[in-house]
Every structure is written in C-alpha cells, then in structure tokens.
Enzyme design. Structure first.
Site, PDB file in Angstrom:
ATOM      1  N   ASP A  95     -32.360  -7.811  37.226  1.00  0.00           N
ATOM      2  CA  ASP A  95     -33.568  -8.587  37.443  1.00  0.00           C
ATOM      3  C   ASP A  95     -33.263 -10.057  37.955  1.00  0.00           C
ATOM      4  O   ASP A  95     -32.021 -10.141  38.229  1.00  0.00           O
ATOM      5  CB  ASP A  95     -34.298  -8.659  35.963  1.00  0.00           C
ATOM      6  N   ASP A 313     -38.646   0.512  34.089  1.00  0.00           N
ATOM      7  CA  ASP A 313     -37.562   0.241  33.083  1.00  0.00           C
ATOM      8  C   ASP A 313     -38.370  -0.260  31.872  1.00  0.00           C
ATOM      9  O   ASP A 313     -39.209  -0.862  31.870  1.00  0.00           O
ATOM     10  CB  ASP A 313     -36.620  -1.114  33.593  1.00  0.00           C
ATOM     11  N   CYS A 351     -37.234  19.311  21.999  1.00  0.00           N
ATOM     12  CA  CYS A 351     -36.207  18.580  22.896  1.00  0.00           C
ATOM     13  C   CYS A 351     -34.807  19.564  22.997  1.00  0.00           C
ATOM     14  O   CYS A 351     -34.405  19.865  21.994  1.00  0.00           O
ATOM     15  CB  CYS A 351     -35.980  17.012  22.229  1.00  0.00           C
ATOM     16  N   CYS A 353     -32.084  17.960  23.780  1.00  0.00           N
ATOM     17  CA  CYS A 353     -30.857  17.055  23.862  1.00  0.00           C
ATOM     18  C   CYS A 353     -29.795  17.395  22.790  1.00  0.00           C
ATOM     19  O   CYS A 353     -30.091  18.090  21.831  1.00  0.00           O
ATOM     20  CB  CYS A 353     -31.341  15.502  23.668  1.00  0.00           C
ATOM     21  N   CYS A 356     -30.762  16.624  18.965  1.00  0.00           N
ATOM     22  CA  CYS A 356     -31.698  17.555  18.361  1.00  0.00           C
ATOM     23  C   CYS A 356     -31.162  19.111  18.146  1.00  0.00           C
ATOM     24  O   CYS A 356     -31.598  19.631  17.593  1.00  0.00           O
ATOM     25  CB  CYS A 356     -33.060  17.784  19.550  1.00  0.00           C
ATOM     26  N   HIS A 382     -31.279  10.235  21.581  1.00  0.00           N
ATOM     27  CA  HIS A 382     -32.612  11.179  21.784  1.00  0.00           C
ATOM     28  C   HIS A 382     -33.669  10.394  22.387  1.00  0.00           C
ATOM     29  O   HIS A 382     -34.393  11.192  23.389  1.00  0.00           O
ATOM     30  CB  HIS A 382     -33.271  11.647  20.318  1.00  0.00           C
TER      31      HIS A 382
HETATM   32 ZN   LIG Z   1     -33.619  15.261  21.304  1.00  0.00          ZN
END
Ligand SMILES: [Zn+2]
Length: 419
Positions: A95, A313, A351, A353, A356, A382
């Site tokens: 930025d 963002d 999820c 990920c 998880c 996560h």
């Molecule tokens: Zn997750």
C-alpha cells in the site's frame, strides 16, 4: 512477452468476473484474497503454511508505512529488497502508506505537499508524500504498488469529500510521474532462488520469460524495466456517488495498471459501502484488475465479487483469529464461549484445513483460555484457509456459471447458525 504484469478476464456471470493476474512471481487467479503482512509478516502464520495447499496464498500485502519506519528502507535494500529480506518468493502488493498515516488522526498534518506525522514508534517527525511513497515502494520491490492517496472520513460532507478527492487526484498524478521516473532508474531486484516453487499445480504458467532474468541482454532488461512493477490508482469520494464517479473518470484519465476503491469500511454504514461498490466497480475499466481495499467479511467479499471486484485484502481473518474468533460457513464462532468447553467438533465442520482435520473446539478453547500462543496460530490458520477457500469456490462457481447459486447458498448457510 514484454510485460511483467498482465490481467485477463476468463469468465463472467452478471458483473462477477474470474480472471488471471500474471506477475513475474506467479499467476494469480482472481477473485483473490490477499492476506495482510503488515510488517513483512502475516501475523501468526509461517510462510510455509501460506504456501501449503491448505491455503495457497498467491499474493500477500505489505504495509509501506510500517516497513518504512521499521526496519527502514536502507535496511531492506541492504538485505536485497523486501521479498529476499522476509523470505517470500511469491507476489506482493504494497500500500502507499497514505491510509496508515491518515489513521493516525490528530498525530498528522496534511498539506498540498504531503503528510507530516509523528512516528508511532519513537515520536520522531516524519514526512510522507507521493514522491517519498513511490521511492519507498520501488525500494521494497513488490509486484504491485499503490498511488499515494488521502482518505476522507466515512461521514465526510460533499465539500470535505471533494477537497480530499481533488487532493488525491493531484497526488495520483505526482505518484505516477515519480513512479515512472524510478522504474526507469532502478534494476529489478533478483527473484531469488526457488521463486515459483509450489506453483506447479497452477494453470499453465505464463511466467516466462522473466524480465531481468538470466541470459537476457542488457537491452532487453532496459526495455522491460518500465514494467517491472505495476502501479494502481485509487478512487476516493467517501459516500458521495457523484464524486466517486468523477474520481474514477479522472483517475482513469491519468492511466494506471489497475484501479482500487479506497476509503470504504472507515465508519460509513454498510449499505453506503455496497452502494459505492455497486456504482463504481462495474464502471471501472473492464480490462484492468479492480481492487477493493481493506474489506471485509466473507459475505462482503462475495457481495463485492457480485458487483465486479477482483481483489481484496483485510486484517479480519488474522486479527479476529488472535482475538479468539473463527469464521465458519455458518457464521462467526467465539472460542471463548463456555459452550465449546467440551465440544468435540472442529472449528468448522465443512472446512478441510489441517487445523479442522486435527483439533477440536474444546482443545482450541483450552489453548485460548490458557493464553497459549498456539490458539492464535490455529485460529489464524483456519480463518485464512476459510477466506482463501471461499475465494477458490467463488472462482470455480463463476467459471462454471454457478455463481448466483453459490452466492445464494453461501449466504443462506451463513445465517443458519452454528451447530
Ligand atoms: Zn479449518
């Protein structure tokens, strides 16, 4: 190929678009979410995790204001530029520092020339202007730099917002002039070893040949320097749609590689934000990336995509993660809540990920209550996975003509509550 930066729209549904942003450090599919790396680090997560298939962040954001004050440009230059200094070989966007300085409120003084302010670190007097911001951003060497702008408060009157918009336009011109001069005078920073690793699974990469790469003649390097970095202009005008339209038109006249909508999520009401996005995004040049700065929740992202935005963002997934909040497909989950003390479910049952797959809400709550740093690390991981995966699903939905259905189902599920 004579450009190190390119953008192509591949599919569309309504105003929503799916495209590919090509940089010298990798292809980035859009719509894209960019994790925020304020001081050269995305707080609470290692770069290996950002690069893992779980997250696969293709581009992160660095804050000019923070890096300029500490460690300082001379230090970053001496360490070979920002990518090399921090050990991140994928794409970055910096930025302009304008927003951070603006956020200092009473600590800063804005003049035609630029902004004078006191450093939040040691109280020393500093001065940031379009020219200084460009010099700093060129030294940092991110693939995308931003014009130096001024942000009007969310509730700014027509008169205040116009004054601020006119100043931003004059600064945009000065930013571009300074940027072009600097692009012609510096050599591109080396890409570093191993750049592009982990990108093998992306669509056929339009990456090579790279400007300034080995084996290129001095002449071709010179020709490519102009395109070493991309510069985006920023549309301002607070909540006033006529000013926003004028700001867009006059920013496009100056001419940038991409265009951003700035000055949103700064205290205005949500419906005002959506009205501005709806009014401005579809009018932005169709062949250039459209970036909505500093917004927002997963729902905001999807609503902005539906209005034609390509890039985002926001600090929400990292900041809220550190504060014990998880974003899930069924809304926000506050891990501090006693109801999770024995909960054997993962943060988000839908999820995939690694957090998880392995840990329960009960354990993460225990970590949080015990003040263990791992709580922030797991929640941050996560949350970033959720934001990045949501954008991946958005891209797939647009490409297969299913975005309207996806948007409806995503929104319905978000409001049906946590199990
Ligand atoms: Zn997750």
């Amino acid at each position: 190929m004579d450009r190190a930066f390119d953008f192509e729209v591949c599919a569309g549904e309504g105003e929503a678009r799916a495209g590919v942003l090509t940089t010298r450090r990798g292809a980035i599919e859009t719509p894209v979410f960019m994790p925020v790396g304020t001081a050269g680090t995305v707080k609470g997560i290692r770069f290996e995790e950002l690069e893992s298939s779980d997250l696969d962040a293709r581009i992160i954001l660095g804050n000019t204001y923070h890096l300029w004050l500490r460690p300082g440009i001379e230090a970053i230059k001496a360490c070979g530029g920002l990518h090399k200094f921090i050990g991140w070989n994928r794409a970055m966007l910096t930025d302009s520092g304008g927003f951070q300085v603006w956020s200092l409120g009473a600590l800063r003084k804005i003049t035609e020339e630029g902004t004078e302010f006191r450093s939040h670190i040691d109280g020393s007097l500093c001065f940031l202007s379009p020219e200084v911001s460009m010099e700093v951003q060129v030294a940092l060497g991110a693939e995308i730099a931003m014009a130096f702008d001024e942000c009007a408060p969310g509730e700014a009157t027509q008169e205040e917002a116009r004054r601020s918009m006119e100043l931003t336009l004059r600064w945009a011109k000065r930013s571009k002039e300074a940027f072009e001069k600097l692009q012609g005078s510096v050599l591109p920073p080396p890409l570093g070893e191993g750049w592009g690793e982990g990108l093998a699974s992306s669509k056929p990469s339009p990456l090579s040949p790279l400007p300034g790469g080995e084996g290129q003649s001095a002449e071709s390097q010179t020709n490519n320097l102009r395109y070493q970095q991309a510069l985006f202009g920023i549309v301002q005008g607070a909540g006033h749609l006529d000013l926003r339209r004028e700001s867009l038109e006059r920013t496009v006249e100056i001419g940038f590689d991409g265009y951003a909508i700035g000055g949103l999520s700064v205290g205005e009401e949500k419906h005002v934000m959506m009205e501005v996005i709806e009014e401005i995004a579809p009018r932005m040049p169709p062949d250039k990336p459209r970036y909505l700065m500093g917004v927002g929740t997963p729902e905001d992202l999807i609503e902005a995509v539906a209005r034609g935005v390509d890039m985002f963002d926001c600090v929400l997934p990292t900041r809220n993660g550190r504060n014990g909040q998880a974003f899930t497909a069924r809304g926000k989950l506050n891990i501090k809540n006693a109801r999770y003390a024995l909960d054997q479910k993962p943060l988000d049952e839908s999820c995939s990920c690694s957090v998880c797959a392995r840990h329960t809400r009960a354990f993460i709550r225990h970590l949080y209550q015990s003040g263990e740093m791992l709580a922030s690390i797991l929640l941050t991981h996560h949350n970033l996975a959720f934001f990045l995966d949501t954008m991946k699903r958005v891209r797939q939905a647009i490409r297969s003509g299913q975005f309207a259905k996806f948007r409806r189902e995503f929104t319905e599920q978000l409001h049906c509550g946590l199990g």
